[in-house]
Motif scaffolding. Structure first.
Motif, PDB file in Angstrom:
ATOM      1  N   ARG A  80      -0.808  18.364  -6.571  1.00  0.00           N
ATOM      2  CA  ARG A  80       0.799  18.426  -7.001  1.00  0.00           C
ATOM      3  C   ARG A  80       1.530  17.000  -6.722  1.00  0.00           C
ATOM      4  N   TYR A  81       1.026  16.151  -5.904  1.00  0.00           N
ATOM      5  CA  TYR A  81       1.671  15.033  -5.511  1.00  0.00           C
ATOM      6  C   TYR A  81       0.716  13.690  -5.762  1.00  0.00           C
ATOM      7  N   ASP A  82       1.535  12.813  -5.802  1.00  0.00           N
ATOM      8  CA  ASP A  82       0.705  11.537  -6.277  1.00  0.00           C
ATOM      9  C   ASP A  82       0.750  10.633  -5.129  1.00  0.00           C
ATOM     10  N   PHE A  83      -0.481  10.467  -4.397  1.00  0.00           N
ATOM     11  CA  PHE A  83      -0.643   9.642  -3.162  1.00  0.00           C
ATOM     12  C   PHE A  83      -2.126   9.305  -2.684  1.00  0.00           C
ATOM     13  N   ILE A  84      -2.195   8.206  -2.096  1.00  0.00           N
ATOM     14  CA  ILE A  84      -3.595   7.869  -1.669  1.00  0.00           C
ATOM     15  C   ILE A  84      -3.482   8.149  -0.108  1.00  0.00           C
ATOM     16  N   SER A  85      -4.507   8.752   0.476  1.00  0.00           N
ATOM     17  CA  SER A  85      -4.566   9.121   1.896  1.00  0.00           C
ATOM     18  C   SER A  85      -5.128   7.764   2.536  1.00  0.00           C
ATOM     19  N   TYR A  86      -5.087   7.666   3.907  1.00  0.00           N
ATOM     20  CA  TYR A  86      -5.518   6.203   4.528  1.00  0.00           C
ATOM     21  C   TYR A  86      -7.076   6.289   4.607  1.00  0.00           C
ATOM     22  N   HIS A  87      -7.529   7.835   4.718  1.00  0.00           N
ATOM     23  CA  HIS A  87      -9.113   7.779   4.882  1.00  0.00           C
ATOM     24  C   HIS A  87      -9.783   7.648   3.752  1.00  0.00           C
ATOM     25  N   GLU A  88      -9.085   7.568   2.632  1.00  0.00           N
ATOM     26  CA  GLU A  88      -9.553   7.175   1.287  1.00  0.00           C
ATOM     27  C   GLU A  88      -9.804   5.783   1.037  1.00  0.00           C
ATOM     28  N   LEU A  89      -9.231   4.899   1.833  1.00  0.00           N
ATOM     29  CA  LEU A  89      -9.112   3.608   1.583  1.00  0.00           C
ATOM     30  C   LEU A  89     -10.405   3.008   2.143  1.00  0.00           C
ATOM     31  N   THR A  90     -10.890   1.816   1.512  1.00  0.00           N
ATOM     32  CA  THR A  90     -12.078   0.857   2.304  1.00  0.00           C
ATOM     33  C   THR A  90     -11.334   0.136   3.116  1.00  0.00           C
ATOM     34  N   THR A  91     -12.088  -0.688   3.876  1.00  0.00           N
ATOM     35  CA  THR A  91     -11.596  -1.794   4.789  1.00  0.00           C
ATOM     36  C   THR A  91     -10.944  -2.706   3.846  1.00  0.00           C
ATOM     37  N   GLU A  92     -11.860  -3.026   2.797  1.00  0.00           N
ATOM     38  CA  GLU A  92     -11.251  -4.094   1.770  1.00  0.00           C
ATOM     39  C   GLU A  92      -9.946  -3.649   1.129  1.00  0.00           C
ATOM     40  N   GLN A  93      -9.767  -2.555   0.898  1.00  0.00           N
ATOM     41  CA  GLN A  93      -8.604  -1.975   0.069  1.00  0.00           C
ATOM     42  C   GLN A  93      -7.289  -1.975   1.116  1.00  0.00           C
ATOM     43  N   LEU A  94      -7.692  -1.848   2.362  1.00  0.00           N
ATOM     44  CA  LEU A  94      -6.477  -1.866   3.213  1.00  0.00           C
ATOM     45  C   LEU A  94      -6.003  -3.208   3.604  1.00  0.00           C
ATOM     46  N   VAL A  95      -7.133  -4.225   3.673  1.00  0.00           N
ATOM     47  CA  VAL A  95      -6.813  -5.867   3.556  1.00  0.00           C
ATOM     48  C   VAL A  95      -6.017  -6.188   2.525  1.00  0.00           C
ATOM     49  N   GLU A  96      -6.239  -5.678   1.388  1.00  0.00           N
ATOM     50  CA  GLU A  96      -5.436  -6.020   0.142  1.00  0.00           C
ATOM     51  C   GLU A  96      -3.854  -5.317   0.269  1.00  0.00           C
ATOM     52  N   HIS A  97      -3.807  -4.220   0.813  1.00  0.00           N
ATOM     53  CA  HIS A  97      -2.798  -3.713   0.807  1.00  0.00           C
ATOM     54  C   HIS A  97      -1.696  -4.141   1.953  1.00  0.00           C
ATOM     55  N   THR A  98      -2.305  -4.388   3.054  1.00  0.00           N
ATOM     56  CA  THR A  98      -1.451  -4.780   4.291  1.00  0.00           C
ATOM     57  C   THR A  98      -1.469  -6.354   4.568  1.00  0.00           C
ATOM     58  N   GLY A  99      -2.471  -7.091   4.264  1.00  0.00           N
ATOM     59  CA  GLY A  99      -2.570  -8.506   4.616  1.00  0.00           C
ATOM     60  C   GLY A  99      -3.571  -8.560   5.858  1.00  0.00           C
ATOM     61  N   LEU A 100      -3.759  -7.528   6.429  1.00  0.00           N
ATOM     62  CA  LEU A 100      -4.498  -7.407   7.738  1.00  0.00           C
ATOM     63  C   LEU A 100      -5.815  -8.224   7.425  1.00  0.00           C
ATOM     64  N   ASP A 101      -6.313  -9.012   8.708  1.00  0.00           N
ATOM     65  CA  ASP A 101      -7.607  -9.422   8.662  1.00  0.00           C
ATOM     66  C   ASP A 101      -8.718  -8.122   8.839  1.00  0.00           C
ATOM     67  N   PRO A 102      -9.882  -8.385   8.061  1.00  0.00           N
ATOM     68  CA  PRO A 102     -10.964  -7.246   7.981  1.00  0.00           C
ATOM     69  C   PRO A 102     -11.135  -6.514   9.252  1.00  0.00           C
ATOM     70  N   HIS A 103     -11.317  -7.347  10.477  1.00  0.00           N
ATOM     71  CA  HIS A 103     -11.723  -6.494  11.514  1.00  0.00           C
ATOM     72  C   HIS A 103     -10.572  -5.629  12.036  1.00  0.00           C
ATOM     73  N   THR A 104      -9.362  -6.095  11.985  1.00  0.00           N
ATOM     74  CA  THR A 104      -8.207  -5.487  12.565  1.00  0.00           C
ATOM     75  C   THR A 104      -7.831  -4.345  11.515  1.00  0.00           C
ATOM     76  N   ALA A 105      -8.224  -4.357  10.310  1.00  0.00           N
ATOM     77  CA  ALA A 105      -8.129  -3.392   9.324  1.00  0.00           C
ATOM     78  C   ALA A 105      -8.850  -2.303   9.763  1.00  0.00           C
ATOM     79  N   GLU A 106     -10.203  -2.732   9.838  1.00  0.00           N
ATOM     80  CA  GLU A 106     -11.283  -1.676  10.434  1.00  0.00           C
ATOM     81  C   GLU A 106     -10.763  -0.763  11.562  1.00  0.00           C
ATOM     82  N   LEU A 107     -10.230  -1.347  12.685  1.00  0.00           N
ATOM     83  CA  LEU A 107      -9.730  -0.814  13.808  1.00  0.00           C
ATOM     84  C   LEU A 107      -8.579  -0.068  13.369  1.00  0.00           C
ATOM     85  N   SER A 108      -7.452  -0.334  12.426  1.00  0.00           N
ATOM     86  CA  SER A 108      -6.486   0.611  12.034  1.00  0.00           C
ATOM     87  C   SER A 108      -6.932   1.781  11.335  1.00  0.00           C
ATOM     88  N   LEU A 109      -8.166   1.777  10.721  1.00  0.00           N
ATOM     89  CA  LEU A 109      -8.696   2.988  10.121  1.00  0.00           C
ATOM     90  C   LEU A 109      -9.012   3.911  10.846  1.00  0.00           C
TER      91      LEU A 109
END
Length: 274
Positions: free
Chosen positions: A114-143
């Motif tokens: 019913r709603y259009d969103f992407i949950s955090y758990h669906e993101l790969t580390t690479e996608q999170l890096v692209e969306h936030t600008g975090l480095d890969p290691h920090t993005a992985e910890l953020s997940l």
């Protein structure tokens, strides 16, 4: 000493520089707190996994609060007087203020049609890096979240209001941040966690506790407004947030960790520690 001082601090843009996350400008003030035995509680949106690494860099030994007030981690070695039922995780006792993340994931999954969103758990580390600008290691910890579930919201603001109302009945709060919409327990709040931990210190030492809270952003407003000494650390990228109901807010002259250090030294002097 007839009172004890308790420091609660945000990290990014406050104790850590907005641009490069450096905290060297605050090193002397941090050392003063340790020498004087003044606890410095990290109160942040970061995860437990992120805090484990950062605490090593900071040589931090005090309690810390993760995921915008979702849980307080108390080193078991501190022997604080805590009457609540606590979880045990590694070397820490944990006071959680909301449900575990899996419950949030299941609730949001049931609403995907019913709603259009992407949950955090669906993101790969690479996608999170692209969306936030975090480095890969920090993005992985953020997940590695435990009590909150951020989402990339692609629907309308009207849809978001409907989404919020639906989740209120489940005891879940929806908080809009800079990049994400965050799902969390209704009682997850930096100010609530701060109040709980302040009471623990008062119960342990049987002394009045003076709290100082330092932050730079909108998600710090509640924490700052509830502190005995409210401090807004000046940011190089946005104006200082308004703190409702307080006309005694300190706004630092300097930015980030340099401003943080100035406020800590002033508080120590005012409270008779130096």
């Amino acid at each position: 000493m007839t009172t004890t001082l308790l420091v609660f601090t945000d990290l990014d843009g406050t104790l850590l520089d907005h641009y490069n996350y450096d905290f060297s400008a605050a090193s002397d003030a941090l050392s003063s707190l340790k020498t004087l035995g003044v606890p410095c509680v990290l109160n942040t949106s970061k995860t437990y996994a992120e805090l484990l690494e950062l605490r090593q860099a900071l040589q931090h030994k005090d309690p810390f609060i993760i995921e915008n007030g979702a849980a307080v981690y108390v080193p078991a070695t501190l022997n604080l007087n805590i009457n609540d039922d606590l979880l045990q995780q590694g070397d820490f006792l944990v006071k959680a203020f909301g449900p575990e993340r899996q419950q949030l994931i299941e609730l949001s999954h049931a609403m995907k049609s019913r709603y259009d969103f992407i949950s955090y758990h669906e993101l790969t580390t690479e996608q999170l890096v692209e969306h936030t600008g975090l480095d890969p290691h920090t993005a992985e910890l953020s997940l590695r979240r435990e009590f909150t579930e951020p989402m990339i919201w692609n629907d309308s603001n009207i849809a978001l209001e409907h989404f919020k109302q639906e989740l209120v009945h489940e005891g879940i709060k929806v908080q809009k941040g800079g990049r994400f919409v965050h799902l969390m327990g209704q009682d997850c709040d930096k100010a609530v966690a701060m109040k709980w931990l302040k009471q623990v210190y008062q119960d342990t030492y049987h002394l009045p506790v003076t709290s100082i809270a330092l932050g730079d952003g909108e998600n710090d407003v509640g924490m700052i407004s509830q502190a005995d000494i409210p401090v807004v650390v000046r940011s190089p990228v946005h104006i200082p947030p308004e703190i409702p109901g307080r006309n005694d807010v300190w706004i630092t002259d300097s930015y980030g960790p340099k401003g943080w250090s100035e406020a800590i030294n002033q508080a120590l002097a005012n409270e008779g520690f130096i």
